[in-house]
Motif scaffolding. Structure first.
Motif, PDB file in Angstrom:
ATOM      1  N   LEU A   1      23.052  32.344 -29.826  1.00 58.92           N
ATOM      2  CA  LEU A   1      22.884  31.534 -28.623  1.00 58.92           C
ATOM      3  C   LEU A   1      22.568  32.363 -27.390  1.00 58.92           C
ATOM      4  CD1 LEU A   1      25.705  28.876 -28.869  1.00 58.92           C
ATOM      5  CD2 LEU A   1      23.263  28.540 -29.138  1.00 58.92           C
TER       6      LEU A   1
ATOM      7  N   THR B   1      17.257  18.762 -23.291  1.00 56.08           N
ATOM      8  CA  THR B   1      18.135  18.108 -24.262  1.00 56.08           C
ATOM      9  C   THR B   1      19.549  18.677 -24.205  1.00 56.08           C
ATOM     10  OG1 THR B   1      16.201  17.910 -25.668  1.00 56.08           O
ATOM     11  CG2 THR B   1      18.332  17.473 -26.699  1.00 56.08           C
ATOM     12  N   TYR B   2      19.611  20.002 -24.069  1.00 57.92           N
ATOM     13  CA  TYR B   2      20.923  20.653 -24.060  1.00 57.92           C
ATOM     14  C   TYR B   2      21.819  20.084 -22.953  1.00 57.92           C
ATOM     15  CZ  TYR B   2      24.579  24.157 -23.803  1.00 57.92           C
ATOM     16  OH  TYR B   2      25.799  24.777 -23.779  1.00 57.92           O
TER      17      TYR B   2
ATOM     18  N   LYS C   1      22.818  16.435 -23.355  1.00 60.32           N
ATOM     19  CA  LYS C   1      23.915  16.248 -24.306  1.00 60.32           C
ATOM     20  C   LYS C   1      25.265  16.525 -23.649  1.00 60.32           C
ATOM     21  CE  LYS C   1      22.086  16.831 -28.954  1.00 60.32           C
ATOM     22  NZ  LYS C   1      22.944  15.825 -29.609  1.00 60.32           N
ATOM     23  N   LEU C   2      25.292  17.524 -22.794  1.00 61.52           N
ATOM     24  CA  LEU C   2      26.552  17.830 -22.100  1.00 61.52           C
ATOM     25  C   LEU C   2      26.941  16.688 -21.166  1.00 61.52           C
ATOM     26  CD1 LEU C   2      26.425  21.639 -21.219  1.00 61.52           C
ATOM     27  CD2 LEU C   2      27.048  20.519 -23.354  1.00 61.52           C
TER      28      LEU C   2
ATOM     29  N   GLY D   1      28.066  13.800 -23.303  1.00 60.20           N
ATOM     30  CA  GLY D   1      29.325  14.113 -23.968  1.00 60.20           C
ATOM     31  C   GLY D   1      30.486  14.287 -23.000  1.00 60.20           C
TER      32      GLY D   1
ATOM     33  N   VAL E   1      31.021  16.526 -20.650  1.00 62.81           N
ATOM     34  CA  VAL E   1      31.481  17.904 -20.501  1.00 62.81           C
ATOM     35  C   VAL E   1      31.587  18.193 -18.996  1.00 62.81           C
ATOM     36  CG1 VAL E   1      30.822  20.324 -20.875  1.00 62.81           C
ATOM     37  CG2 VAL E   1      30.468  18.618 -22.687  1.00 62.81           C
TER      38      VAL E   1
ATOM     39  N   ARG F   1      29.381  27.704 -18.098  1.00 60.95           N
ATOM     40  CA  ARG F   1      29.523  28.712 -19.157  1.00 60.95           C
ATOM     41  C   ARG F   1      28.338  28.656 -20.105  1.00 60.95           C
ATOM     42  NH1 ARG F   1      34.782  30.986 -19.457  1.00 60.95           N
ATOM     43  NH2 ARG F   1      36.340  29.574 -18.616  1.00 60.95           N
TER      44      ARG F   1
ATOM     45  N   LEU G   1      23.470  30.852 -22.409  1.00 60.73           N
ATOM     46  CA  LEU G   1      22.157  30.505 -22.944  1.00 60.73           C
ATOM     47  C   LEU G   1      21.022  31.126 -22.139  1.00 60.73           C
ATOM     48  CD1 LEU G   1      23.139  26.881 -23.811  1.00 60.73           C
ATOM     49  CD2 LEU G   1      22.653  28.674 -25.435  1.00 60.73           C
TER      50      LEU G   1
ATOM     51  N   PRO H   1      30.810  17.764 -27.803  1.00 63.62           N
ATOM     52  CA  PRO H   1      29.496  17.758 -27.131  1.00 63.62           C
ATOM     53  C   PRO H   1      28.927  19.149 -26.844  1.00 63.62           C
ATOM     54  CG  PRO H   1      31.199  16.704 -25.767  1.00 63.62           C
ATOM     55  CD  PRO H   1      31.784  16.903 -27.121  1.00 63.62           C
ATOM     56  N   GLU H   2      29.773  20.074 -26.422  1.00 62.55           N
ATOM     57  CA  GLU H   2      29.264  21.421 -26.151  1.00 62.55           C
ATOM     58  C   GLU H   2      28.787  22.079 -27.453  1.00 62.55           C
ATOM     59  OE1 GLU H   2      31.336  24.073 -23.107  1.00 62.55           O
ATOM     60  OE2 GLU H   2      32.856  22.571 -23.574  1.00 62.55           O
TER      61      GLU H   2
ATOM     62  N   GLY I   1      27.852  20.498 -30.227  1.00 59.56           N
ATOM     63  CA  GLY I   1      26.681  19.786 -30.727  1.00 59.56           C
ATOM     64  C   GLY I   1      25.411  20.228 -30.016  1.00 59.56           C
ATOM     65  N   ALA I   2      25.510  20.389 -28.694  1.00 64.58           N
ATOM     66  CA  ALA I   2      24.347  20.821 -27.913  1.00 64.58           C
ATOM     67  C   ALA I   2      23.928  22.224 -28.325  1.00 64.58           C
ATOM     68  CB  ALA I   2      24.671  20.767 -26.424  1.00 64.58           C
ATOM     69  N   ALA I   3      24.916  23.094 -28.565  1.00 60.09           N
ATOM     70  CA  ALA I   3      24.613  24.471 -28.974  1.00 60.09           C
ATOM     71  C   ALA I   3      23.989  24.484 -30.370  1.00 60.09           C
ATOM     72  CB  ALA I   3      25.889  25.311 -28.954  1.00 60.09           C
TER      73      ALA I   3
ATOM     74  N   GLN J   1      34.420  25.307 -24.447  1.00 56.89           N
ATOM     75  CA  GLN J   1      35.838  25.308 -24.074  1.00 56.89           C
ATOM     76  C   GLN J   1      36.752  25.168 -25.286  1.00 56.89           C
ATOM     77  OE1 GLN J   1      35.967  23.468 -19.754  1.00 56.89           O
ATOM     78  NE2 GLN J   1      34.254  22.716 -20.962  1.00 56.89           N
TER      79      GLN J   1
END
Lengths: 338, 320
Positions: free
Chosen positions: A4, A23-24, A27-28, A31, A33, A40, A45, B11-12, B14-16, B301
């Motif tokens: 990563l 997309t990344y 998604k956060l 989700g 986040v 982080r 990344l 989610p973190e 999955g995104a990764a 996290q």
């Protein structure tokens, strides 16, 4: 596992690969986040430190390319992007910028601003205030805003205007509003008690529809507030409020107000004319102006010629009083207030 | 045939995972073994060893059947007081990996606790099927305990541990150490261990074509290790510790695993069995974690929490 590290910067910006950056962060957001996870992730990344400073802070949180938190620091000089509500996010790339750096910054900034809006429990209230005071809101928007602020629960509501830099005494729905006279904070209250140390309190509104009128009167009252009378109630202006509202519609200043402006370029000040209206003696006026009372006597004799009426008569004094009010209404800027 | 709904990835994580979708396929087939063995050496590894004040030494020792195997030792130069020993077994599905993979996580304990790390180069399936891998690992543990004084290890504080296949082998070695009356172990660290060759749990069905090390990958690993014996009664508890009926008499055991991986249910069952036998186990199931998530996405996290929790336990074990 180093898969990563630097991944977002390594993606081919020319290809659909860079969609992965978008997309990344999407998604956060989806989700749920938090900011820390976003920062982080962005740092790892990108393979470079990322910082995020909230509004009103000197320095912000910083995360290293391995995801560990660094000591706090300012964004000085690094490429940055606004991340909502006055916060800023930046990327500390020591060497030449990578092709996707700008995109990553933009996306992490968007993600953070969406997050801050989502967490801002005051935002819906603020928007409701804005809708109710706006002239161009649709009826259904207005109804929704009124419902949010529990209109109808109070018999009457007052719109109030307070200087942007003034702190509210109590928790009331409020929003920053841009006006012809500068930025000002709009407040809605179920009573006419002073909301802050300086305020213009509008006339009572019996329905959400009446609020715009209450707001216009609040702006007039705030413009007339001064250090002597820091809290002004539009209702106390009586018939002068109608006059002020009418004059607010004029494209140019009323000739009486213009005459005050012209006088103020000479030896007279607005403050001294105010004192004259308030019945100050010739001697007191001379002391105020720092001149001999004979000089003041000469000035007073010239005054009717300059004004076009004699302020020593009761009709003239009233006319000067109103002219001073119109002059103030036309010239006060909210941003000048301290 | 029931349909299985898998728990969602964090989610973190999955995104990764989406970002490396092209690099790490969910399914690992036998044909991929040769390519996957060509794992590049971590360029930062030597620097990390130096940064904790450790030196690296290799020894050739007797493995299964007395064949020669290599161990790598990491310790402070001139170790004069005995420190805790961390006997490390690397992962890689029984078929790939080497003794350098995974040591990174334990190196900080050299600096903080004067630990001595011994990492074993056990021989891999399918060229060396069961029992070679677990017997190589056990032989290395025996050698470590017998040479504790010379290595600078306190024999009352030897911990065995590893991740994935290394976790499964650590569990097998822990059972061997119990059943062969030694070496004595302070604790057993099973990081998302590969314990059950049968592949019949709910979680082993939930992950097919998604995540990391899916159901088919698990067949690849176990088939390589056990061949036709996989899933039959011919499999020993040392090869597949999930088959053990009796988990009494084990040292304190730590197990962590993701809720979104094949190994979840066998890990939970293993901890439950230790408790049922009156033993000491600490179990952590991290929500939305795929296999090896802390290694792939250390910035997430949930990864930070996992590593922190694991290291706190390890610290408690090493310090007394």
């Amino acid at each position: 596992m180093k898969e990563l590290s630097g991944r977002l910067s390594a993606l081919d910006p020319e290809a659909s690969e860079s969609l992965k950056v978008i997309t990344y962060f999407d998604k956060l957001i989806d989700g749920r986040v938090g900011a820390e996870g976003m920062l982080r992730g962005a740092a790892v990344l990108c393979g470079a430190p990322i910082g995020h400073r909230r509004a009103g802070q000197e320095s912000g949180r910083r995360f290293a390319a391995d995801g560990t938190e660094l000591h706090a620091g300012p964004p000085d000089g690094w490429p940055s992007a606004p991340a909502g509500e006055g916060s800023v996010v930046w990327l500390e790339r020591g060497d030449a910028a990578h092709a996707n750096d700008a995109l990553v910054l933009e996306r992490v900034a968007i993600a953070l601003s969406i997050l801050s809006r989502r967490l801002d429990t005051l935002a819906p209230t603020r928007r409701a205030v804005e809708v109710l005071l706006a002239g161009d809101a649709a009826d259904d928007e207005r109804a929704e805003a009124a419902a949010r602020l529990s209109f109808g629960a109070h018999a009457r509501t007052h719109a109030m205007a307070i200087p942007a830099s003034t702190t509210l005494y109590r928790a009331l729905p409020h929003a920053m509003v841009g006006t012809r006279f500068g930025i000002v904070r709009a407040v809605l209250a179920p009573d006419d008690g002073a909301p802050a140390s300086r305020a213009g309190i509008g006339i009572a509104a019996r329905s959400a529809g009446d609020l715009r009128e209450s707001w216009r009167s609040a702006l007039i009252a705030l413009r007339l507030a001064d250090d002597e009378r820091p809290v002004m109630r539009a209702a106390d202006l009586g018939a002068l409020l109608s006059l002020a509202e009418t004059e607010d519609q004029r494209a140019t200043a009323h000739p009486d107000a213009q005459a005050i402006e012209d006088l103020a370029t000479g030896p007279w000040t607005v403050r001294m004319l105010r004192a004259l209206v308030d019945g100050a003696s010739q001697r007191a006026l001379a002391a105020e102006a720092g001149v001999h009372h004979s000089t003041m006597c000469a000035r007073l004799l010239k005054l009717p010629g300059s004004l076009g009426y004699d302020p020593s008569t009761s009709a003239g004094r009233t006319r000067l009083d109103v002219a001073l009010m119109l002059h103030r209404l036309a010239h006060v800027r909210f941003d000048d207030e301290r | 045939m029931p349909t299985y709904t898998a728990p969602p990835f964090d989610p973190e994580l999955g995104a990764a995972l989406d970002l490396v979708a092209g690099i790490i396929p969910p399914t690992f087939t036998p044909e991929m073994i040769p390519l996957m063995r060509e794992m590049p050496f971590d360029p930062a590894f030597d620097e990390l060893v130096a940064s904790v004040g450790a030196v690296h030494e290799e020894r050739t020792i007797p493995g299964c059947n007395g064949d020669e195997i290599v161990v790598s030792i990491y310790r402070r130069p001139g170790q004069d007081t005995a420190g805790p020993g961390i006997y490390h077994i690397h992962g890689g599905g029984m078929v790939i990996g080497n003794r350098f993979a995974g040591v990174q996580s334990f190196l900080p304990f050299v600096a903080s606790h004067g630990a001595v790390i011994v990492s074993v180069e056990y021989r891999l399936a399918p060229e060396f099927p069961d029992p070679v891998p677990v017997e190589d690992c056990y032989a290395g543990l025996v050698w470590t305990a017998e040479n504790a004084a010379e290595l600078g290890i306190d024999p009352t504080r030897i911990i065995v541990g590893g991740a994935s296949a290394g976790g499964g082998l650590s569990a097998g070695v822990t059972l061997l150490a119990r059943d062969r009356q030694g070496p004595a172990l302070r604790a057993s660290l099973l990081i998302y261990p590969m314990l059950d060759d049968r592949n019949e749990t709910v979680s082993s069905h939930q992950f097919q074509g998604i995540g990391v090390w899916d159901r088919a990958s698990n067949f690849t690993g176990w088939n390589a290790l056990l061949g036709d014996r996989r899933g039959t009664d011919e499999v020993s508890i040392y090869a597949a510790p999930a088959r053990a009926e009796d988990l009494s008499g084990l040292p304190p055991t730590f197990i962590d695993v993701g809720s979104a991986e094949v190994f979840r249910d066998e890990c939970v069952a293993y901890a439950s069995q230790i408790w049922a036998a009156g033993g000491t186990a600490e179990l952590h199931v991290w929500p939305g974690g795929f296999h090896g998530f802390d290694g792939l996405a250390p910035q997430a996290q949930v990864s930070i929490a996992m590593v922190d929790t694991r290291n706190r336990w390890l610290t408690r074990m090493l310090e007394a």
